[in-house]
Write an enzyme that holds these catalytic residues in place. Structure first.
Site, short mmCIF file in Angstrom:
data_model
loop_
_atom_site.label_atom_id
_atom_site.label_comp_id
_atom_site.label_asym_id
_atom_site.label_seq_id
_atom_site.Cartn_x
_atom_site.Cartn_y
_atom_site.Cartn_z
N LEU A 209 0.87 -1.19 0.00
CA LEU A 209 0.00 0.00 0.00
C LEU A 209 0.90 1.23 0.00
O LEU A 209 1.63 1.45 0.96
CB LEU A 209 -0.82 -0.04 1.30
CG LEU A 209 -1.97 0.93 1.47
CD1 LEU A 209 -3.11 0.62 0.52
CD2 LEU A 209 -2.49 0.85 2.92
N HIS A 210 0.90 1.99 -1.08
CA HIS A 210 1.77 3.17 -1.07
C HIS A 210 1.29 4.33 -1.93
O HIS A 210 1.90 5.39 -1.95
CB HIS A 210 3.19 2.80 -1.53
CG HIS A 210 3.29 2.60 -3.01
ND1 HIS A 210 2.92 1.44 -3.63
CD2 HIS A 210 3.67 3.43 -4.00
CE1 HIS A 210 3.09 1.56 -4.93
NE2 HIS A 210 3.55 2.77 -5.20
N ARG A 211 0.18 4.14 -2.66
CA ARG A 211 -0.27 5.21 -3.56
C ARG A 211 -0.73 6.42 -2.77
O ARG A 211 -1.43 6.26 -1.76
CB ARG A 211 -1.45 4.73 -4.40
CG ARG A 211 -1.11 3.68 -5.36
CD ARG A 211 -0.52 4.29 -6.60
NE ARG A 211 -0.03 3.21 -7.42
CZ ARG A 211 0.59 3.39 -8.57
NH1 ARG A 211 0.81 4.60 -9.02
NH2 ARG A 211 1.01 2.37 -9.26
#
Ligand code: UD1
Length: 371
Positions: A209-211
């Site tokens: 999860l990094h957007r």
């Protein structure tokens, strides 16, 4: 022929590796020699996001390391643009090559276009049709200033046709399929991640999860709570956490603690990620590349976004979009676990993403551009 290849972020190192190998093979084969001057912008600088990829994937050491680092989109892109323009002036390449859709891609594309140096874009034509994503803006602008558009899929070719760009495009297939094909066996023989984390095949899910749309907004808390629920009630999760996400959690007003069944680990290299995904019961992610790696390796993917640029993974039945909706997420997890893994046949990977020889086609298209 002199190329200047611009990379800076983790997914670009993965895409550069097969092309570097294809350039070396081309030079050994006695074609017009290609000299590739690799420029690392420094967008990713942590060893776990950068050095490990160069080592594992045997990528030649960058000739120029700009060390630009983190910053706002404007400042980061502008600093990279100025520094790349200086290198183009010094190195005087025949062509600049950019990869994917990060700020490093955009900076390299603008620098080449402003200096009238021919520009090739590897992974051209992808569209999520969501202009709030920084990557979508980077893709659209890069494609429109490029001279040679190397498109991975038929969908990408269609998108380029819709924007009147198809005359400059050629379908190469997807370099990430080349990378998976080349490295899968290496991952099996070299990665020890499963034993390090005490994991059995099929007994866990992988989460990334990094957007910005998920980490820099209220969606982060919603997703993290829902994902803790998945880990406790459905399947334990392994979560290699991007530093951006860690920073957002640290800065958050609310304290989030991973559930006992959620193992948060440092970012991992490419071979460890392939091994983890290859043996996972499912993948939960907002990354573009990981959706496709999951598809190619046969792990059901649940995408924590409202749209995707890799629509083939959905058409092919290996991916579902759930946004940040906890109910849809849980339903998708239950469904994926009940259906089990569904390894794609070579035909389904080939149908969408090529034959694992995209890099060779990219190198021939580049040589062909100069006749
Ligand atoms: C970038 C790309 C994204 C890609 C991702 C792959 C853009 C707009 N985004 O996102 O498309 O999917 O790379 O990982 O180019 N940070 C570190 N160490 C690093 C690099 C970053 O701690 O080596 C932290 C910093 O807090 C930084 C933040 O991560 O501010 C964001 O980094 P940035 O390079 O701007 O974007 P990514 O989220 O990595």
């Amino acid at each position: 022929m002199r190329l200047l290849s611009i990379v800076g972020a983790r997914p670009q190192f993965i895409k550069l590796a097969p092309v570097s190998r294809a350039i070396a093979a081309h030079n050994q084969g006695g074609g017009m020699p290609i000299e590739d001057h690799i420029v690392h912008t420094g967008q990713h600088y942590d060893p776990s996001l950068s050095d490990v990829f160069f080592q594992e994937l045997n990528i030649p050491k960058p000739k120029s390391a700009l060390g630009i680092g983190s910053g706002s989109h404007g400042a980061q892109t502008a600093e990279m643009l100025a520094a790349i323009a200086r290198i183009i002036e010094e190195a005087d390449p025949d062509m600049v090559v950019v990869y994917g859709d990060t700020n490093s891609t955009l900076a390299g594309a603008l620098a080449a276009a402003k200096l009238n140096v021919p520009l090739a874009h590897v992974e051209a034509g992808l569209r999520s049709f969501d202009r709030t994503m920084p990557e979508e803006v980077n893709r659209v602008v890069t494609d429109h200033v490029s001279d040679l558009l190397l498109a991975p899929t038929d969908t990408a070719m269609k998108n380029l046709a819709n924007e009147n760009l198809v005359g400059r495009a050629s379908k190469s297939g997807d370099v990430m399929l080349d990378a998976v094909t080349y490295n899968r066996d290496l991952a099996v023989s070299r990665s020890t991640i499963l034993s390090q984390l005490n994991l059995d095949e099929g007994s866990y899910g992988v989460l990334t999860l990094h957007r910005a749309a998920n980490t820099d907004t209220a969606r982060l808390g919603v997703l993290l709570d829902a994902l803790n629920g998945v880990a406790t009630q459905h399947i334990p999760l392994v979560f290699p956490m991007h530093p951006r996400t860690a920073a957002c959690i640290d800065a958050g007003a609310e304290i989030w603690q991973p559930a006992h069944e959620m193992s948060v680990i440092e970012p991992i290299g490419y071979l460890d990620m392939l091994a983890l995904v290859d043996n996972a019961a499912l993948v939960l992610t907002d990354s573009g590349g990981l959706q496709k790696e999951a598809f190619l390796l046969g792990s059901p993917c649940i995408t924590l976004r409202d749209d995707t640029e890799w629509t083939e993974t959905i058409d092919g039945g290996g991916n579902i979009l759930v946004g940040a909706d906890a109910n849809r997420l849980t339903a998708a997890v239950i469904d994926a676990l009940s259906r089990g893994r569904n390894r794609p046949t070579t035909t389904s990977a080939t149908r969408y993403f090529g034959d694992g020889k995209a890099a060779e086609r990219i190198v021939s298209a580049i040589s062909g551009y100069f006749g």
